[in-house]
Scaffold this motif. Structure first.
Motif, short mmCIF file in Angstrom:
data_model
loop_
_atom_site.label_atom_id
_atom_site.label_comp_id
_atom_site.label_asym_id
_atom_site.label_seq_id
_atom_site.Cartn_x
_atom_site.Cartn_y
_atom_site.Cartn_z
N THR A 182 0.84 -1.21 0.00
CA THR A 182 0.00 0.00 0.00
C THR A 182 0.87 1.25 0.00
O THR A 182 0.61 2.19 -0.75
N GLU A 183 1.92 1.26 0.81
CA GLU A 183 2.82 2.41 0.85
C GLU A 183 3.51 2.62 -0.49
O GLU A 183 3.62 3.75 -0.97
N ARG A 184 3.97 1.54 -1.08
CA ARG A 184 4.63 1.65 -2.40
C ARG A 184 3.66 2.20 -3.44
O ARG A 184 4.04 3.01 -4.28
N ALA A 185 2.41 1.76 -3.39
CA ALA A 185 1.42 2.21 -4.36
C ALA A 185 1.06 3.69 -4.16
O ALA A 185 1.03 4.47 -5.10
N GLU A 186 0.80 4.06 -2.91
CA GLU A 186 0.36 5.42 -2.62
C GLU A 186 1.45 6.46 -2.82
O GLU A 186 1.21 7.53 -3.35
N TYR A 187 2.66 6.15 -2.37
CA TYR A 187 3.73 7.15 -2.40
C TYR A 187 4.69 7.02 -3.57
O TYR A 187 5.38 7.96 -3.90
N GLY A 188 4.71 5.85 -4.20
CA GLY A 188 5.64 5.67 -5.30
C GLY A 188 5.00 5.46 -6.65
O GLY A 188 5.66 5.42 -7.67
N GLY A 189 3.67 5.29 -6.66
CA GLY A 189 2.98 5.10 -7.92
C GLY A 189 3.10 3.70 -8.50
O GLY A 189 2.81 3.48 -9.67
N TRP A 190 3.50 2.73 -7.68
CA TRP A 190 3.67 1.36 -8.14
C TRP A 190 2.35 0.62 -8.13
O TRP A 190 1.48 0.91 -7.32
N GLU A 191 2.21 -0.36 -9.02
CA GLU A 191 1.05 -1.24 -9.02
C GLU A 191 1.52 -2.69 -8.95
O GLU A 191 2.62 -3.01 -9.39
N LEU A 192 0.68 -3.53 -8.40
CA LEU A 192 1.02 -4.94 -8.24
C LEU A 192 1.04 -5.64 -9.59
O LEU A 192 0.11 -5.49 -10.39
N HIS A 193 2.11 -6.37 -9.86
CA HIS A 193 2.21 -7.14 -11.10
C HIS A 193 2.08 -8.64 -10.81
O HIS A 193 1.19 -9.28 -11.35
N THR A 194 2.95 -9.19 -9.98
CA THR A 194 2.86 -10.61 -9.63
C THR A 194 3.26 -10.83 -8.17
O THR A 194 4.01 -10.05 -7.60
N VAL A 195 2.73 -11.91 -7.61
CA VAL A 195 3.10 -12.35 -6.27
C VAL A 195 3.41 -13.84 -6.35
O VAL A 195 2.63 -14.60 -6.90
N ARG A 196 4.54 -14.23 -5.82
CA ARG A 196 4.88 -15.65 -5.74
C ARG A 196 5.16 -15.97 -4.28
O ARG A 196 6.00 -15.33 -3.66
N VAL A 197 4.41 -16.93 -3.75
CA VAL A 197 4.63 -17.38 -2.38
C VAL A 197 5.32 -18.73 -2.46
O VAL A 197 4.78 -19.67 -3.05
N HIS A 198 6.52 -18.80 -1.92
CA HIS A 198 7.29 -20.04 -1.95
C HIS A 198 6.81 -20.99 -0.85
O HIS A 198 6.17 -20.57 0.12
N ARG A 199 7.15 -22.25 -0.99
CA ARG A 199 6.72 -23.25 -0.02
C ARG A 199 7.22 -22.95 1.39
O ARG A 199 6.56 -23.29 2.37
N ASP A 200 8.38 -22.34 1.49
CA ASP A 200 8.91 -22.03 2.83
C ASP A 200 8.34 -20.74 3.42
O ASP A 200 8.70 -20.34 4.51
N GLY A 201 7.42 -20.09 2.70
CA GLY A 201 6.75 -18.90 3.22
C GLY A 201 7.30 -17.57 2.72
O GLY A 201 6.72 -16.52 2.99
N ARG A 202 8.42 -17.60 2.01
CA ARG A 202 8.96 -16.35 1.45
C ARG A 202 7.99 -15.84 0.38
O ARG A 202 7.32 -16.61 -0.28
N ARG A 203 7.97 -14.53 0.22
CA ARG A 203 7.15 -13.92 -0.84
C ARG A 203 8.05 -13.12 -1.77
O ARG A 203 8.93 -12.40 -1.32
N ARG A 204 7.80 -13.27 -3.05
CA ARG A 204 8.49 -12.47 -4.06
C ARG A 204 7.40 -11.68 -4.77
O ARG A 204 6.55 -12.24 -5.46
#
Length: 65
Positions: free
Chosen positions: A25-47
């Motif tokens: 939310t902070e990246r979107a509001e203050y930097g103008g970024w939009e979500l492209h992809t989310v990958r959740v790995h089996r060990d719980g990491r998020r990319r």
């Protein structure tokens, strides 16, 4: 043709969905970024990959000959 620049955010395992949401939310509001992809790995990491449009300005100067 629309061009984008990309930003990858890596969140460690154990990061809650609420914290991840706040970061995005902070990246979107203050930097103008939009979500492209989310990958959740089996060990719980998020990319998370964000993108932002590249705006190219055209020159308004005209050469008169």
């Amino acid at each position: 043709m629309v061009e984008y620049t990309y930003l990858t955010v890596n969140l460690p395992a154990g990061t809650t969905r609420e914290v991840a949401r706040q970061i995005m939310t902070e990246r979107a509001e203050y930097g103008g970024w939009e979500l492209h992809t989310v990958r959740v790995h089996r060990d719980g990491r998020r990319r998370i990959q964000l993108r932002k449009k590249i705006i190219r300005q055209r020159s308004t100067l005209h050469s008169h000959t």
